[in-house]
Design a protein around this motif. Structure first.
Motif, PDB file in Angstrom:
ATOM      1  N   ARG A  72       0.539 -16.353 -57.500  1.00 53.75           N
ATOM      2  CA  ARG A  72       0.459 -17.563 -56.664  1.00 53.75           C
ATOM      3  C   ARG A  72      -0.905 -17.652 -55.972  1.00 53.75           C
ATOM      4  N   LEU A  73      -1.322 -16.503 -55.422  1.00 51.51           N
ATOM      5  CA  LEU A  73      -2.578 -16.512 -54.665  1.00 51.51           C
ATOM      6  C   LEU A  73      -3.764 -16.844 -55.565  1.00 51.51           C
ATOM      7  N   LYS A  74      -3.732 -16.283 -56.758  1.00 51.19           N
ATOM      8  CA  LYS A  74      -4.798 -16.570 -57.710  1.00 51.19           C
ATOM      9  C   LYS A  74      -4.847 -18.076 -58.011  1.00 51.19           C
ATOM     10  N   ALA A  75      -3.659 -18.619 -58.200  1.00 54.28           N
ATOM     11  CA  ALA A  75      -3.585 -20.062 -58.467  1.00 54.28           C
ATOM     12  C   ALA A  75      -4.116 -20.838 -57.266  1.00 54.28           C
ATOM     13  N   TYR A  76      -3.728 -20.402 -56.098  1.00 55.16           N
ATOM     14  CA  TYR A  76      -4.174 -21.100 -54.891  1.00 55.16           C
ATOM     15  C   TYR A  76      -5.699 -21.113 -54.798  1.00 55.16           C
ATOM     16  N   ARG A  77      -6.310 -19.980 -55.085  1.00 50.69           N
ATOM     17  CA  ARG A  77      -7.785 -19.910 -55.007  1.00 50.69           C
ATOM     18  C   ARG A  77      -8.441 -20.809 -56.058  1.00 50.69           C
ATOM     19  N   ARG A  78      -7.849 -20.828 -57.223  1.00 47.99           N
ATOM     20  CA  ARG A  78      -8.367 -21.739 -58.264  1.00 47.99           C
ATOM     21  C   ARG A  78      -8.259 -23.192 -57.791  1.00 47.99           C
ATOM     22  N   TRP A  79      -7.135 -23.466 -57.172  1.00 42.99           N
ATOM     23  CA  TRP A  79      -6.890 -24.847 -56.722  1.00 42.99           C
ATOM     24  C   TRP A  79      -7.908 -25.264 -55.655  1.00 42.99           C
ATOM     25  N   LEU A  80      -8.169 -24.319 -54.730  1.00 37.18           N
ATOM     26  CA  LEU A  80      -9.179 -24.608 -53.708  1.00 37.18           C
ATOM     27  C   LEU A  80     -10.512 -24.930 -54.355  1.00 37.18           C
ATOM     28  N   GLY A  81     -10.801 -24.205 -55.406  1.00 36.05           N
ATOM     29  CA  GLY A  81     -12.058 -24.405 -56.121  1.00 36.05           C
ATOM     30  C   GLY A  81     -12.140 -25.771 -56.788  1.00 36.05           C
ATOM     31  N   MET A  82     -11.004 -26.385 -56.978  1.00 38.21           N
ATOM     32  CA  MET A  82     -11.018 -27.709 -57.613  1.00 38.21           C
ATOM     33  C   MET A  82     -11.375 -28.805 -56.625  1.00 38.21           C
ATOM     34  N   GLY A  83     -11.438 -28.447 -55.363  1.00 37.73           N
ATOM     35  CA  GLY A  83     -11.840 -29.416 -54.340  1.00 37.73           C
ATOM     36  C   GLY A  83     -10.979 -30.655 -54.397  1.00 37.73           C
ATOM     37  N   ASP A  84     -11.628 -31.806 -54.500  1.00 37.24           N
ATOM     38  CA  ASP A  84     -10.838 -33.035 -54.537  1.00 37.24           C
ATOM     39  C   ASP A  84     -10.723 -33.541 -55.968  1.00 37.24           C
ATOM     40  N   ARG A  85     -10.750 -32.612 -56.921  1.00 34.36           N
ATOM     41  CA  ARG A  85     -10.755 -33.051 -58.311  1.00 34.36           C
ATOM     42  C   ARG A  85      -9.345 -33.339 -58.845  1.00 34.36           C
ATOM     43  N   ASP A  86      -8.608 -34.098 -58.080  1.00 31.98           N
ATOM     44  CA  ASP A  86      -7.347 -34.574 -58.647  1.00 31.98           C
ATOM     45  C   ASP A  86      -7.698 -35.592 -59.718  1.00 31.98           C
ATOM     46  N   PRO A  87      -6.852 -35.696 -60.743  1.00 36.35           N
ATOM     47  CA  PRO A  87      -7.219 -36.534 -61.889  1.00 36.35           C
ATOM     48  C   PRO A  87      -7.381 -37.994 -61.503  1.00 36.35           C
ATOM     49  N   LYS A  88      -8.465 -38.619 -61.967  1.00 37.03           N
ATOM     50  CA  LYS A  88      -8.739 -39.992 -61.568  1.00 37.03           C
ATOM     51  C   LYS A  88      -8.742 -40.942 -62.761  1.00 37.03           C
ATOM     52  N   TRP A  89      -8.430 -40.414 -63.937  1.00 36.51           N
ATOM     53  CA  TRP A  89      -8.554 -41.243 -65.122  1.00 36.51           C
ATOM     54  C   TRP A  89      -7.330 -42.103 -65.390  1.00 36.51           C
ATOM     55  N   ALA A  90      -6.228 -41.804 -64.726  1.00 35.96           N
ATOM     56  CA  ALA A  90      -5.008 -42.562 -65.023  1.00 35.96           C
ATOM     57  C   ALA A  90      -5.061 -43.946 -64.381  1.00 35.96           C
ATOM     58  N   ARG A  91      -4.279 -44.866 -64.928  1.00 35.52           N
ATOM     59  CA  ARG A  91      -4.221 -46.221 -64.396  1.00 35.52           C
ATOM     60  C   ARG A  91      -3.221 -46.273 -63.230  1.00 35.52           C
ATOM     61  N   ILE A  92      -3.533 -45.515 -62.206  1.00 33.21           N
ATOM     62  CA  ILE A  92      -2.685 -45.524 -61.023  1.00 33.21           C
ATOM     63  C   ILE A  92      -3.578 -45.582 -59.795  1.00 33.21           C
TER      64      ILE A  92
END
Ligand SMILES: Nc1ncnc2c1ncn2[C@@H]1O[C@H](COP(=O)(O)OP(=O)(O)OP(=O)(O)O)[C@@H](O)[C@H]1O
Ligand SMILES: [Mg+2]
Lengths: 501, 254
Positions: A72-92
């Protein structure tokens, strides 16, 4: 970067950042280990926001072994590294999500919370239960009424579990599996959807609440449809659901997820991950009816449903089939996919997505052909009404090694009224000349002639719309297990109420 | 005999254009009337106005169905009250089996009349029996409504629907057009089987040959939005010989 690349971060590590950011490092090193806050905050909730302590808290609350916490912690650190890179390509479209404004852990509600009887429930919701024919006792549970009685379905579930155990089938909650079957979980968790696969899957990997775990041993055909404990428990898996299904060589299982009754939830963001693994000659059939609260007519409220579902056919002739009926949620972002890794394996995707009022759905599938003689079928039916937007987004990729791969795709969209949108966005990448990929798409409207014909036979407008829409979706509805199909048919009608005249 | 249908001085417009310009027509219980008239004279328009199609506006006059003002009811309520329209161009509904569609329709009517709804078994028994009498293939039940049906099959299907719904008033819009002799017999049998004292039918047609099988009690001729002639069976023969020319304005007693 082409748009299909951004849609398809499917190879492990593709969406990964090279190193955890400074912030992440700080977060790891800072902060004391404070389980203590649970007493300050009341017993059933961690405070708002997300940091490493929250991850530790969740893991501790679930009595998880060290390896799970590390994961979980490893995933959390990876997620932090993604910053605000939530996917923006979808039509939503939605306002930015404040991830520090969310509760990441709350224990199942105690009986004292929530409404005391159905009299305290929104009459509109009750009317819908009525139309769907939901049994009275289940209505109470779905509406969150505190009930003391032991449910028939719970005891039924226990009986079935004993029967399943005789066959060596494991069917339990994810939390239980982590404790009782660590070898299986360690082997397969994240093996199809890597922790850092995408922004929401990564978040889920860090904070997942609960979900189902299914293991079917070699050569065993699961004798019954497995549902998330007969719809009831589905309401209690929390907002970051995690499901893992493993079918050993020659095994077969049909799994039903979700619920036709509209489910209310205080949590706006839902980010689930589902992983399926089918080994040689195994078959997994996964059916979903999704009917989360879609928000009101003006688009206020409603669930954001950002789901990563993926199956891997890991042995020759393995087969994975996704069937979904999506009618709920304010926003649906979901692409159940199949990795066809072994020779002769088969992937299927049958989908009905309905949007009404202000709903937005961007859904589809990815069929990744990685081995020779692999086959996939995609049948997608999108229905849009009101001012909603409904997008099919699909990727068919044939890798160089996938000689004689076959895909057939059919995307039909049906529009009701003039203010909605239906969109089809297929991506096709073929890197083997022997592959054959077919794509058909249609767009149509419910015609005045059809409506009048139905009405001239005595059907009210809403029944007429329901009938026409069910006809439009028939190929997909036929794929649903019987026990789901009848309710799902009614659901289509109910979801489109008020969409015509 | 009470009248099933009374149309008095009916004016109706479609998209602002007046199509019916003062129609008078009385249909007593137990009778079958034929409605003839040149292309574009307003026959289908009249059938749509009766069935309550949106966009077909009554601007003057009245329609009484069993003594009640029909225009007060929506299209689906009219159907549930026993009015049936066999379409000149039956509509396709992909993916919806004829049996599913009809069962919903039959039960909508039964529910409205306060009768017990038919379950799947009873429905099928009744449907199969009727198909047999009408000499229609049982496969009709499982095929999607009118999809891929030949012209003649669509018309037969309309008769099947009518027989299942047992309407009080049936309006058949050119159900005989494009039919072979056998199919024509099916249509005629369907109509004749519903010929009971409590019901009435208005059969729109261009052809004498249907009227050989369905002997109408009266024949009306519609031209340019009005009934210009009414008469007995002999009128059809006369029309067949002379055509419609010279009929307008030459109105005889209805
Ligand atoms: N939606 C519409 N908009 C404009 N005009 C219309 C519309 N529907 C019908 N009409 C016109 O009304 C007139 C009567 O049409 P209708 O279909 O009632 O004729 P009919 O007597 O049934 O003819 P046929 O024997 O060819 O079936 C025609 O001139 C037709 O063009
Ligand atoms: Mg006509």
């Amino acid at each position: 970067m082409t748009s299909s690349d951004s849609f398809a971060p499917i190879t492990p590590g593709a969406a990964d950042s090279k190193a955890a950011s400074a912030a992440a490092v700080r977060a790891v090193t800072e902060g004391d280990y404070k389980y203590g806050f649970v007493t300050e905050m009341g017993e059933d909730r961690a405070p708002k926001g997300l940091n490493e302590d929250i991850v530790r808290f969740i893991s501790a609350r679930k009595d998880e072994p060290e390896w799970m916490l590390d994961w979980r912690l490893k995933a959390y650190r990876r997620w932090l590294g993604m910053g605000d890179r939530d996917p923006k390509w979808a039509r939503i479209h939605h306002p930015p999500i404040d991830f520090q404004d969310i509760y990441y852990y709350s224990a199942p509600k105690s009986k004292d919370d929530g409404p005391k009887s159905l009299d305290e429930i929104d009459p509109e919701l009750l009317a819908t239960y009525d139309k769907l024919g939901i049994p009275l006792r289940e209505r109470e549970l779905l509406a969150g009424v505190a009930v003391d009685a032991v449910f028939d379905s719970v005891s039924v579930a226990t009986t079935y579990k004993a029967k399943l155990a005789e066959l060596g089938i494991i069917f339990c909650s994810m939390s239980e599996a982590v404790r009782e079957h660590p070898d299986l979980v360690r082997k397969y968790l994240g093996s199809v959807v890597p922790a850092a696969d995408n922004f929401y899957a990564c978040l889920n990997s860090a904070v997942f609440s609960d979900g189902s775990f299914v293991y079917i041993p070699k050569g065993v055909r699961c004798p019954m449809e497995l549902s998330t404990y007969f719809r009831i428990n589905a309401a209690q898996t929390g907002q970051f659901e995690r499901t893992l299904i493993i079918a050993e060589p020659g095994a077969y299982v049909s799994y039903l997820e979700g619920c036709t009754a509209p489910m209310r939830d205080e949590n706006q963001l839902h980010a689930a991950v589902v992983e399926l693994i089918a080994l040689e000659d195994a078959e997994i059939k996964y059916s979903t009816v999704q009917n989360w609260y879609p928000g009101d007519k003006d688009g206020k409220g409603g669930i954001y449903n950002f789901v990563t579902k993926r199956g891997a056919c890991r042995g020759p002739r393995a087969k994975i089939s996704w069937t979904q009926v999506e009618t709920g949620s304010a926003i649906t972002w979901k692409y159940p996919s199949v990795l066809l890794e072994a020779e002769g394996s088969v992937g299927e995707f049958y989908s009905v997505a309905v949007t009404n009022n202000m709903q937005q759905a961007d859904t589809g599938t990815k069929m990744i052909h990685l081995a020779p003689n692999t086959r996939s079928t995609i049948i997608s039916k999108g229905i849009s009404a009101g001012r909603s937007q409904n997008t099919y987004r699909g990727l068919v990729r044939v890798a160089p090694k996938a000689a004689n791969a076959r895909n057939y795709t059919q995307c039909d969209s049906l529009l009701i009224g003039d203010a909605c949108g239906g969109h089809t966005t297929p991506y096709i990448e073929v890197r083997n000349r022997t592959a054959r990929v077919e794509h058909e798409a249609t767009a149509s409207k419910i015609s005045d002639d059809q409506l009048f014909y139905c009405r001239a036979r005595g059907l009210g407008t809403e029944d007429a719309v329901s009938l026409i829409v069910n006809g439009f979706c028939r190929e997909v509805m036929q794929k649903l297990p019987m026990e789901f199909a009848v309710e799902a048919q009614k659901l289509l009608g109910v979801s489109l109420e008020g969409s015509v005249g | 005999m009470p009248n099933i249908l009374e149309i008095r001085n009916l004016h109706a417009t479609v998209q602002g254009k007046e199509i019916l310009k003062g129609v008078d027509l009385v249909l007593p219980a137990g009778e079958v009337h034929a409605l003839m008239g040149p292309n574009g004279s307003g026959k289908s328009t009249l059938s749509y106005v009766l069935a309550g199609r949106e966009g077909y506006e009554v601007t003057e006059g009245e329609i009484l169905y069993q003594g009640r003002d029909l225009t007060q009811l929506d299209a689906d309520a009219r159907a549930r009250a026993g009015l049936f329209l066999a379409f000149q161009y039956p509509v396709e509904i992909p993916g919806v089996a004829n049996s599913v569609f009809l069962k919903a329709a039959v039960n909508a009517g039964r529910k409205a009349r306060g009768e017990q709804e038919l379950d799947a078994m009873d429905f099928l028994r009744k449907a199969k029996a009727l198909l047999k009498t009408l000499d229609i293939d049982e496969k009709f039940l499982n095929r999607p409504v009118n999809v891929g049906f030949s012209g003649g099959e669509k018309k037969r299907n309309e008769i099947f629907h009518m027989a299942m719904l047992e309407p009080t008033l049936a309006v058949l819009d050119e159900t005989d057009s494009g039919l072979d002799i056998d199919a024509l017999k099916i249509v005629a049998d369907g109509v004749n089987s519903l010929r009971t004292p409590g019901r009435a039918m208005l059969v729109i047609t261009h052809y004498q040959r249907l009227l050989d099988h369905i002997v109408p009690d009266r024949i009306h001729v519609l031209a340019d939005g009005r009934i210009v002639r009414s008469g007995g069976r002999e009128l059809a023969l006369e029309l067949e010989q002379k055509g419609y020319t010279g009929l307008t304005g030459e109105q005889s007693a209805a």
